[in-house]
Motif scaffolding. Structure first.
Motif, short mmCIF file in Angstrom:
data_model
loop_
_atom_site.label_atom_id
_atom_site.label_comp_id
_atom_site.label_asym_id
_atom_site.label_seq_id
_atom_site.Cartn_x
_atom_site.Cartn_y
_atom_site.Cartn_z
N MET A 160 0.82 -1.20 0.00
CA MET A 160 0.00 0.00 0.00
C MET A 160 0.86 1.26 0.00
SD MET A 160 -2.90 -1.22 -0.37
CE MET A 160 -3.73 0.36 -0.39
N LYS A 161 2.01 1.21 0.62
CA LYS A 161 2.93 2.36 0.58
C LYS A 161 3.37 2.63 -0.86
CE LYS A 161 7.17 4.22 2.68
NZ LYS A 161 7.98 4.42 1.47
N GLU A 162 3.71 1.57 -1.61
CA GLU A 162 4.10 1.73 -3.01
C GLU A 162 2.95 2.31 -3.83
OE1 GLU A 162 7.05 1.20 -4.52
OE2 GLU A 162 7.91 0.80 -2.54
N ARG A 199 2.32 -3.65 -11.29
CA ARG A 199 1.69 -4.97 -11.41
C ARG A 199 2.55 -5.91 -12.25
NH1 ARG A 199 -1.43 -8.75 -13.67
NH2 ARG A 199 -3.36 -9.37 -12.58
N ASP A 200 3.11 -5.40 -13.33
CA ASP A 200 3.86 -6.25 -14.25
C ASP A 200 5.25 -6.58 -13.74
OD1 ASP A 200 1.68 -6.11 -15.92
OD2 ASP A 200 2.49 -4.49 -17.15
N ASP A 201 5.92 -5.60 -13.12
CA ASP A 201 7.34 -5.78 -12.81
C ASP A 201 7.69 -5.55 -11.34
OD1 ASP A 201 7.86 -6.14 -15.60
OD2 ASP A 201 7.79 -3.96 -15.84
N GLY A 202 6.70 -5.27 -10.49
CA GLY A 202 7.02 -4.87 -9.12
C GLY A 202 7.10 -5.99 -8.12
N TRP A 203 6.80 -7.21 -8.56
CA TRP A 203 6.72 -8.32 -7.60
C TRP A 203 8.06 -8.61 -6.94
CZ3 TRP A 203 3.61 -10.58 -4.55
CH2 TRP A 203 3.88 -11.85 -4.05
N ASP A 204 9.11 -8.76 -7.72
CA ASP A 204 10.43 -9.08 -7.15
C ASP A 204 10.93 -7.96 -6.24
OD1 ASP A 204 10.52 -11.49 -8.47
OD2 ASP A 204 11.59 -10.70 -10.21
N PHE A 205 10.68 -6.73 -6.65
CA PHE A 205 11.10 -5.59 -5.83
C PHE A 205 10.41 -5.61 -4.47
CE2 PHE A 205 10.02 -1.24 -4.46
CZ PHE A 205 11.29 -0.77 -4.16
N LEU A 206 9.11 -5.91 -4.48
CA LEU A 206 8.36 -5.94 -3.23
C LEU A 206 8.79 -7.10 -2.35
CD1 LEU A 206 6.16 -4.25 -1.90
CD2 LEU A 206 4.46 -5.81 -2.84
N THR A 208 11.69 -8.29 -1.97
CA THR A 208 12.93 -8.00 -1.24
C THR A 208 12.65 -7.26 0.05
OG1 THR A 208 13.24 -5.90 -2.41
CG2 THR A 208 14.22 -7.86 -3.40
N LYS A 209 11.47 -6.63 0.14
CA LYS A 209 11.11 -5.90 1.35
C LYS A 209 10.38 -6.79 2.36
CE LYS A 209 10.74 -1.24 -0.57
NZ LYS A 209 9.91 -0.03 -0.70
N VAL A 210 9.57 -7.69 1.89
CA VAL A 210 8.70 -8.43 2.82
C VAL A 210 9.06 -9.90 2.94
CG1 VAL A 210 6.78 -6.86 2.46
CG2 VAL A 210 6.99 -8.83 0.99
N HIS A 211 9.81 -10.44 1.97
CA HIS A 211 10.28 -11.84 2.03
C HIS A 211 9.13 -12.82 2.25
CE1 HIS A 211 14.30 -10.17 2.21
NE2 HIS A 211 13.95 -9.46 3.25
N TYR A 212 8.07 -12.61 1.55
CA TYR A 212 6.94 -13.52 1.74
C TYR A 212 6.09 -13.53 0.48
CZ TYR A 212 3.15 -15.97 4.13
OH TYR A 212 2.21 -16.89 4.51
N TYR A 213 5.59 -14.69 0.12
CA TYR A 213 4.86 -14.84 -1.13
C TYR A 213 3.36 -14.70 -0.90
CZ TYR A 213 4.16 -16.55 -5.89
OH TYR A 213 3.84 -16.65 -7.21
N MET A 214 2.82 -13.52 -1.23
CA MET A 214 1.40 -13.24 -1.06
C MET A 214 0.85 -12.74 -2.39
SD MET A 214 0.74 -13.94 2.14
CE MET A 214 -0.76 -13.07 2.50
N ILE A 215 1.00 -13.53 -3.44
CA ILE A 215 0.72 -13.05 -4.80
C ILE A 215 -0.76 -12.75 -5.02
CG2 ILE A 215 0.39 -15.36 -5.80
CD1 ILE A 215 2.00 -14.26 -8.25
N ASP A 216 -1.67 -13.49 -4.38
CA ASP A 216 -3.10 -13.22 -4.57
C ASP A 216 -3.48 -11.83 -4.08
OD1 ASP A 216 -3.48 -15.70 -5.66
OD2 ASP A 216 -4.09 -16.65 -3.78
N PHE A 218 -1.40 -9.33 -3.73
CA PHE A 218 -0.66 -8.40 -4.58
C PHE A 218 -1.48 -8.03 -5.81
CE2 PHE A 218 2.28 -7.82 -8.19
CZ PHE A 218 3.06 -6.78 -7.72
N TYR A 219 -1.93 -9.03 -6.57
CA TYR A 219 -2.66 -8.75 -7.81
C TYR A 219 -4.07 -8.23 -7.55
CZ TYR A 219 1.05 -10.86 -10.58
OH TYR A 219 2.24 -11.13 -11.16
#
Length: 310
Positions: A160-162, A199-206, A208-216, A218-219
């Motif tokens: 949400m900050k991003e 949405r397209d390219d921000g997943w890897d960047f995010l 690195t900050k949270v170290h957790y896979y919450m893709i649902d 995210f999208y």
């Protein structure tokens, strides 16, 4: 007001089919972003927890002092180990900010304040858990601490900050008293593009900050923002406002654009002009630009009189 069947918009359109509805831009954006974020259940829960954390830590002067002291100690430690830059205006001590119900900008301030004081807030909550005077204080602090340190909360905090940093410039522009429509509409376009890029390219960047896979989450969160922005700032509305700004009497010497006025007639008001009027319109506007608009004594009042006659 914008109800398709029973709203004021529908009643007006019955008599005037070319009365285009354009919602208050600043209010439109606030409602769009807040409503869309709340549609994602995980994000709704996040803001509920965020409010609880801010209320628990900021309910008294004593706890605010504890927060500031913990933040000051953390800054001092980070500087000592060369993990933090120093300089004028940097590393200032602050407090947690509350998010308002309708102001998207306050949500950004609230989230940013928690990001900046995350460790200090944890310290205060742990202190309440250990030393709270009542069981309810200790229990509430424990629930807030568990929620705040969960992977899901931290993920949405940074997500949400991003998102809100991307939309903040548009929020600010739409709240200006002197509205620059073209600049605002350009910001709408760039905001949509930046959100799509996230949405397209921000997943890897995010990650690195949270170290957790919450893709649902995210999208779902980003898609809700894009959907609301696209529906509330339609291409038709954006184009209408940009073209219409060519008739803005406040700075007509700069904004008067013949091509946009002609397109406005052809695309948005075709039935208000006869064919012969459309044919001669461009030439009339060229004469008007050469004989009137460029004259130093030309005034806003004269332009309004001309438009009224037109």
């Amino acid at each position: 007001m914008r109800g398709e069947w029973n709203g004021l918009q529908a009643l007006i359109l019955n008599d005037c089919p070319y009365a285009y509805y354009v919602h208050c831009l600043a209010h439109r954006l606030q409602l769009a972003l807040i409503a869309s974020s709340r549609e994602v259940i995980h994000v709704h829960h996040f803001f509920t927890k965020l409010t609880s954390i801010v209320n628990i830590v900021g309910t008294s002067c004593k706890r605010n002092d504890e927060l500031k002291n913990a933040q000051a100690a953390e800054i001092e430690h980070m500087i000592a180990i060369d993990e933090l830059e120093t300089g004028k205006g940097m590393n200032q001590i602050g407090t947690l900010q509350r998010a308002g119900d309708t102001r998207w900008g306050t949500h950004l301030k609230s989230i940013t304040s928690l990001v900046n004081m995350f460790s200090a807030t944890c310290i205060v909550l742990i202190n309440i858990i250990d030393n709270g005077t009542t069981y309810s204080q200790r229990g509430d602090a424990n629930a807030a601490y568990e929620a705040m340190t969960s992977y899901e909360f931290i993920f949405i905090l940074h997500l949400m900050k991003e998102l809100m940093e991307i939309t903040n410039d548009l929020c600010q522009a739409l709240q200006c008293q002197s509205q620059d429509i073209i600049n605002a509409m350009n910001l709408v376009t760039s905001t949509k593009a930046l959100i799509q890029e996230l949405r397209d390219d921000g997943w890897d960047f995010l990650l690195t900050k949270v170290h957790y896979y919450m893709i649902d989450i995210f999208y779902a969160t980003i898609d809700s923002q894009l959907q609301e922005l696209n529906s509330r700032f339609s291409d038709q509305t954006t184009e209408l406002l940009i073209m219409g700004s060519a008739l803005d009497p406040r700075e007509v010497n700069k904004s008067f654009r013949i091509d946009d006025i002609c397109q406005l007639v052809d695309k948005f008001y075709p039935q208000d002009f006869e064919d012969h009027e459309k044919i001669g319109l461009r030439r009339q506007l060229q004469h008007f630009e050469g004989d009137v608009v460029r004259l130093p004594e030309f005034t806003c009042q004269k332009f309004l009189i001309y438009l009224n006659g037109w």
